[in-house]
Scaffold this motif. Structure first.
Motif, PDB file in Angstrom:
ATOM      1  N   TYR A   1       0.839  -1.198   0.000  1.00 62.27           N
ATOM      2  CA  TYR A   1       0.000   0.000   0.000  1.00 62.27           C
ATOM      3  C   TYR A   1       0.878   1.254   0.000  1.00 62.27           C
ATOM      4  CZ  TYR A   1      -3.424  -3.486   1.235  1.00 62.27           C
ATOM      5  OH  TYR A   1      -4.222  -4.612   1.214  1.00 62.27           O
ATOM      6  N   ALA A   2       0.455   2.215  -0.816  1.00 62.39           N
ATOM      7  CA  ALA A   2       1.055   3.553  -0.771  1.00 62.39           C
ATOM      8  C   ALA A   2       0.100   4.438   0.021  1.00 62.39           C
ATOM      9  CB  ALA A   2       1.313   4.079  -2.180  1.00 62.39           C
ATOM     10  N   ASP A   3      -0.435   5.497  -0.584  1.00 57.78           N
ATOM     11  CA  ASP A   3      -1.352   6.392   0.125  1.00 57.78           C
ATOM     12  C   ASP A   3      -2.788   5.933  -0.136  1.00 57.78           C
ATOM     13  OD1 ASP A   3      -2.349   8.489   1.582  1.00 57.78           O
ATOM     14  OD2 ASP A   3      -2.092   9.981  -0.007  1.00 57.78           O
ATOM     15  N   MET A   4      -3.529   5.631   0.937  1.00 61.30           N
ATOM     16  CA  MET A   4      -4.915   5.144   0.832  1.00 61.30           C
ATOM     17  C   MET A   4      -5.839   6.241   1.355  1.00 61.30           C
ATOM     18  SD  MET A   4      -4.486   2.164  -0.504  1.00 61.30           S
ATOM     19  CE  MET A   4      -6.017   1.259  -0.235  1.00 61.30           C
ATOM     20  N   GLN A   5      -6.758   6.735   0.477  1.00 62.53           N
ATOM     21  CA  GLN A   5      -7.535   7.934   0.806  1.00 62.53           C
ATOM     22  C   GLN A   5      -9.044   7.709   0.844  1.00 62.53           C
ATOM     23  OE1 GLN A   5      -6.365  10.829  -2.146  1.00 62.53           O
ATOM     24  NE2 GLN A   5      -4.295  11.060  -1.326  1.00 62.53           N
ATOM     25  N   TRP A   6      -9.574   6.554   0.414  1.00 59.82           N
ATOM     26  CA  TRP A   6     -11.025   6.341   0.407  1.00 59.82           C
ATOM     27  C   TRP A   6     -11.327   4.872   0.666  1.00 59.82           C
ATOM     28  CZ3 TRP A   6     -13.060   2.882  -3.076  1.00 59.82           C
ATOM     29  CH2 TRP A   6     -12.295   2.576  -4.201  1.00 59.82           C
ATOM     30  N   THR A   7     -12.589   4.588   0.983  1.00 62.31           N
ATOM     31  CA  THR A   7     -12.978   3.203   1.273  1.00 62.31           C
ATOM     32  C   THR A   7     -14.208   2.747   0.500  1.00 62.31           C
ATOM     33  OG1 THR A   7     -14.410   3.851   3.145  1.00 62.31           O
ATOM     34  CG2 THR A   7     -12.066   3.411   3.622  1.00 62.31           C
ATOM     35  N   THR A   8     -15.112   3.662   0.161  1.00 68.08           N
ATOM     36  CA  THR A   8     -16.438   3.228  -0.281  1.00 68.08           C
ATOM     37  C   THR A   8     -16.952   4.086  -1.428  1.00 68.08           C
ATOM     38  OG1 THR A   8     -16.868   2.794   2.063  1.00 68.08           O
ATOM     39  CG2 THR A   8     -18.728   2.539   0.540  1.00 68.08           C
ATOM     40  N   GLY A   9     -17.530   3.420  -2.466  1.00 71.20           N
ATOM     41  CA  GLY A   9     -18.154   4.134  -3.562  1.00 71.20           C
ATOM     42  C   GLY A   9     -19.583   4.541  -3.242  1.00 71.20           C
ATOM     43  N   ASP A  10     -20.113   5.459  -4.058  1.00 67.50           N
ATOM     44  CA  ASP A  10     -21.468   5.962  -3.837  1.00 67.50           C
ATOM     45  C   ASP A  10     -22.510   4.852  -3.925  1.00 67.50           C
ATOM     46  OD1 ASP A  10     -20.182   8.340  -3.684  1.00 67.50           O
ATOM     47  OD2 ASP A  10     -21.033   9.202  -5.522  1.00 67.50           O
ATOM     48  N   ALA A  11     -22.309   3.896  -4.857  1.00 64.46           N
ATOM     49  CA  ALA A  11     -23.291   2.819  -5.055  1.00 64.46           C
ATOM     50  C   ALA A  11     -23.264   1.790  -3.935  1.00 64.46           C
ATOM     51  CB  ALA A  11     -23.055   2.141  -6.403  1.00 64.46           C
ATOM     52  N   SER A  12     -22.261   1.894  -3.057  1.00 63.78           N
ATOM     53  CA  SER A  12     -22.169   1.007  -1.886  1.00 63.78           C
ATOM     54  C   SER A  12     -22.546   1.773  -0.623  1.00 63.78           C
ATOM     55  CB  SER A  12     -20.754   0.430  -1.769  1.00 63.78           C
ATOM     56  OG  SER A  12     -20.404  -0.294  -2.930  1.00 63.78           O
ATOM     57  N   PHE A  13     -23.370   2.811  -0.828  1.00 61.95           N
ATOM     58  CA  PHE A  13     -23.912   3.625   0.266  1.00 61.95           C
ATOM     59  C   PHE A  13     -22.859   4.497   0.941  1.00 61.95           C
ATOM     60  CE2 PHE A  13     -26.327  -0.353  -0.053  1.00 61.95           C
ATOM     61  CZ  PHE A  13     -27.566   0.144  -0.463  1.00 61.95           C
ATOM     62  N   GLY A  14     -21.766   4.752   0.213  1.00 63.62           N
ATOM     63  CA  GLY A  14     -20.750   5.645   0.748  1.00 63.62           C
ATOM     64  C   GLY A  14     -21.112   7.102   0.495  1.00 63.62           C
ATOM     65  N   SER A  15     -20.443   7.970   1.236  1.00 62.71           N
ATOM     66  CA  SER A  15     -20.621   9.407   1.064  1.00 62.71           C
ATOM     67  C   SER A  15     -19.245  10.053   1.115  1.00 62.71           C
ATOM     68  CB  SER A  15     -21.508   9.977   2.169  1.00 62.71           C
ATOM     69  OG  SER A  15     -21.591  11.383   2.070  1.00 62.71           O
ATOM     70  N   ASP A  16     -18.886  10.741   0.032  1.00 68.48           N
ATOM     71  CA  ASP A  16     -17.567  11.388  -0.067  1.00 68.48           C
ATOM     72  C   ASP A  16     -16.433  10.405   0.154  1.00 68.48           C
ATOM     73  OD1 ASP A  16     -18.779  13.852  -0.566  1.00 68.48           O
ATOM     74  OD2 ASP A  16     -18.900  14.317   1.587  1.00 68.48           O
ATOM     75  N   GLY A  17     -16.630   9.154  -0.273  1.00 69.61           N
ATOM     76  CA  GLY A  17     -15.568   8.166  -0.230  1.00 69.61           C
ATOM     77  C   GLY A  17     -15.505   7.340   1.033  1.00 69.61           C
ATOM     78  N   PHE A  18     -16.403   7.570   1.997  1.00 74.27           N
ATOM     79  CA  PHE A  18     -16.351   6.832   3.263  1.00 74.27           C
ATOM     80  C   PHE A  18     -17.757   6.388   3.673  1.00 74.27           C
ATOM     81  CE2 PHE A  18     -12.704   9.768   3.474  1.00 74.27           C
ATOM     82  CZ  PHE A  18     -11.678   8.844   3.570  1.00 74.27           C
TER      83      PHE A  18
END
Length: 637
Positions: free
Chosen positions: A158-175
């Motif tokens: 892993y390098a720089d990890m900045q998000w976890t979740t897409g919008d279609a997976s009920f995420g908001s702004d990447g989280f």
């Protein structure tokens, strides 16, 4: 993309790896897309996943590798997942549809004959692919690659990890929403493991199967393990590169390492051995076993600590940590001094080394050799003041100091002159300029001005004059050179204003003639005429012609101060004539004749006034015989 070291592979620096020569060896796994997969990629080795063996795989855009079929599902779930064998470095809704074509790619590279690397290069999430970005990598092998650790066949990097979740997976702004999953899954609903699930920003981590964790826990980490058996042994996390720590006596060691139990409900315990007696070891077992080391060494040397991690199913991981302790190194003390130097005589700069600025006062209490470098190398320096910072290093530690480098220009110009000629005009005036006298003067910087001691000339300056050229550079240095200015008055003589003499009674044997040889020209210049090369010959009895080839019988002499012209005969000669061959002013000479006819008194007095005529080819009057040796001698009565 820079990964944390160990077995991880960096992409070629500074640009994308699909260069024309494919120097990095990476190729595109698939074009920009959302939820798509590569074609089947054959492996050059057998990969084992919980007892099953595979020789091909699919790279799925959503952060995982699958083996039986491509897998497009964008919402992750915790393992186990039935029917889908996969290795997932970061299973989440990856979207690589970005405007910038140099990023947002998935790359693949065959490394030797027994490793395959896949990199997700600064990829975004659906449907905001350009806002937050993740970079991660998976390596798989046959377990015989030494860089991964013999026996390990999978590494996650892993390098720089900045998000976890897409919008279609009920995420908001990447989280938020449904967490991303990191782990491996056999697909039989039984064999699997997880490193964790992640749904928010932060570095918190409480184990593979507890609460969802902070994605920055993964930043710059790598995890290597063996999926070839049914039980995955504990995974070592947090060890330094090459499992080595370099420490000085004056430093303290605070290091936390972990061993993850990748299977659900397993726990791991760790036995630490080989540590110094005064090292404090805090050892906490569990699904994620944690060991914290605290130590302030009191002597140098090399220490090897062994970590033996065993999970509740008998899986064992053995890691050695080497600690090298050296004598305490005191930092150098940087002491700068302002430096003033002269600009180079060939250019307007000066070279100054950092040693000249800092070597004289800087020191190291340990006696270490010091090196000096400019923080920003500005040498050679221009004229003026330049602020510099010098870095002083003993090879390990660095100190800095500031100074002013002053460059002065104290080199005078190289003044070069040439002689010039000035011709007076009809008003008797003439001039020259500094540029005319300058003959290519130069300076190491730049010349600011030229000035000439005398520029204007008049009749009184006719002849040679010495002038001085002063050359001044932009920094006030100056030098001079001299030039000869030849002043010429080229207005022709007006011989009508010259008088050959004023005698009206001619005595025999001795005739003095005083000349009027000074007059003022129309340009205002006074003329001083000089008589040169007088000669004499005979007149005929009629006083009409002169034979200039006649022999002797007359003498002529003259002086120029004052101009006196004297004719003598030898007695008994009836008539004779004298003339001046040349009349000169200060600039030129022309052949003129001043005729003086003298009649012997015994033959009858003749009264003649001298006459000045310009010498010209003789033309016979009508009735006279032409003779090139004859000249007219007019009777002036």
């Amino acid at each position: 993309i820079m990964f944390p070291g160990g077995p991880c592979l960096n992409l070629p620096p500074d640009d994308d790896p699909h260069d024309d020569g494919n120097l990095g060896g990476w190729t595109l796994a698939m074009p920009h897309n959302d939820d798509e997969s590569s074609s089947s990629i054959p492996l050059q080795f057998n990969f084992k996943l919980f007892g099953d063996s595979y020789n091909s795989l699919y790279i799925n855009n959503n952060g995982n590798l699958s083996f039986d079929n491509p897998y497009w599902t964008f919402t992750a779930s915790g393992f186990p997942v039935s029917g889908y064998p996969m290795v997932a470095p970061f299973w989440a809704d990856v979207d690589t549809n970005v405007v910038d074509s140099d990023t947002g790619h998935v790359w693949v590279k065959h490394v030797g004959s027994n490793m395959l690397a896949v990199t997700w290069d600064v990829v975004g999430y659906y449907s905001h692919s350009g806002e937050l970005e993740n970079s991660f990598q998976v390596l798989i092998s046959d377990g015989m690659d030494e860089s991964m650790g013999l026996g390990n066949n999978v590494c996650f990097c892993y390098a720089d990890m900045q998000w976890t979740t897409g919008d279609a997976s009920f995420g908001s702004d990447g989280f938020g929403g449904i967490p991303a999953t990191v782990g491996a899954n056999k697909g039989d609903g039984v064999d699997y493991f997880q490193i964790g699930r992640f749904d928010h920003e932060g570095i918190d981590y409480d184990g593979a199967y507890e609460n969802a964790d902070g994605v920055s826990y993964l930043d710059h980490q790598y995890f290597c393990f063996d999926t070839g058996t049914d039980n995955i042994p504990p995974i070592a996390v947090g060890f330094p590169a090459d499992n080595r720590v370099n420490l000085e006596q004056c430093e303290s060691l605070d290091l936390t390492v972990s061993f993850l139990s990748p299977e659900a409900l397993q726990t791991t315990s760790v036995v630490v051995s080989g540590q110094p007696e005064d090292m404090v070891v805090t050892n906490t077992g569990g699904n994620s076993a944690s060991i914290h080391l605290h130590w302030i060494p009191d002597s140098d040397g090399t220490y090897v600590l062994n970590f033996l991690a065993t999970d509740s199913e008998g899986g064992v991981t053995n890691v050695d940590l080497t600690i090298n302790v050296s004598n305490c190194n005191s930092p150098p003390v940087a002491v700068c001094q302002d430096v003033t130097v002269s600009a180079n005589a060939n250019n307007c700069h000066a070279a100054v080394t950092p040693d000249e600025v800092a070597e004289g006062g800087s020191f190291d209490s340990d006696g270490d050799d010091l090196t000096f470098t400019f923080a920003v190398d500005s040498s050679p320096f221009s004229v003026g003041n330049t602020s510099v910072t010098v870095q002083v290093s003993d090879g390990q530690l660095t100190d800095t100091c500031d100074a002013i480098v002053t460059v002065v220009d104290d080199t005078p110009p190289n003044a070069l002159c040439q002689d010039v000629t000035v011709t007076l005009d009809t008003n008797g005036a003439g001039s020259t300029t500094a540029d005319a006298v300058n003959n290519g003067s130069d300076d190491n910087c730049n010349i600011a001005s030229y000035s000439l001691s005398v520029t204007d000339f008049s009749c009184v300056d006719v002849g040679t004059n010495t002038v001085e050229l002063t050359v001044t550079d932009v920094h006030g240095n100056w030098e001079t050179c001299t030039s000869t200015v030849l002043v010429i008055d080229d207005e022709a003589l007006d011989y009508s204003k010259l008088d050959c003499g004023g005698l009206d009674i001619i005595a025999p044997n001795l005739v003095p003639v005083v000349y009027n040889t000074t007059y003022t020209k129309t340009n205002g210049c006074d003329v001083d005429v000089t008589i040169k090369d007088p000669s004499c010959s005979f007149c005929n009895s009629a006083g009409k012609t002169v034979d200039k080839l006649a022999g002797s019988g007359c003498e002529v002499s003259y002086t120029n101060s004052p101009p006196v012209f004297t004719i003598k005969d030898s007695g008994g000669v009836e008539d004779h004539i004298a003339w001046v061959n040349k009349v000169c002013d200060s600039n030129n000479c022309e052949e003129y004749k001043c005729t003086i006819c003298v009649t012997n008194p015994g033959k009858g007095k003749s009264r003649h006034k001298p006459n000045l005529r310009k010498l010209a080819p003789f033309v016979c009057p009508s009735g006279w015989e032409a003779n090139s040796d004859k000249y007219e001698c007019s009777d002036l009565d």
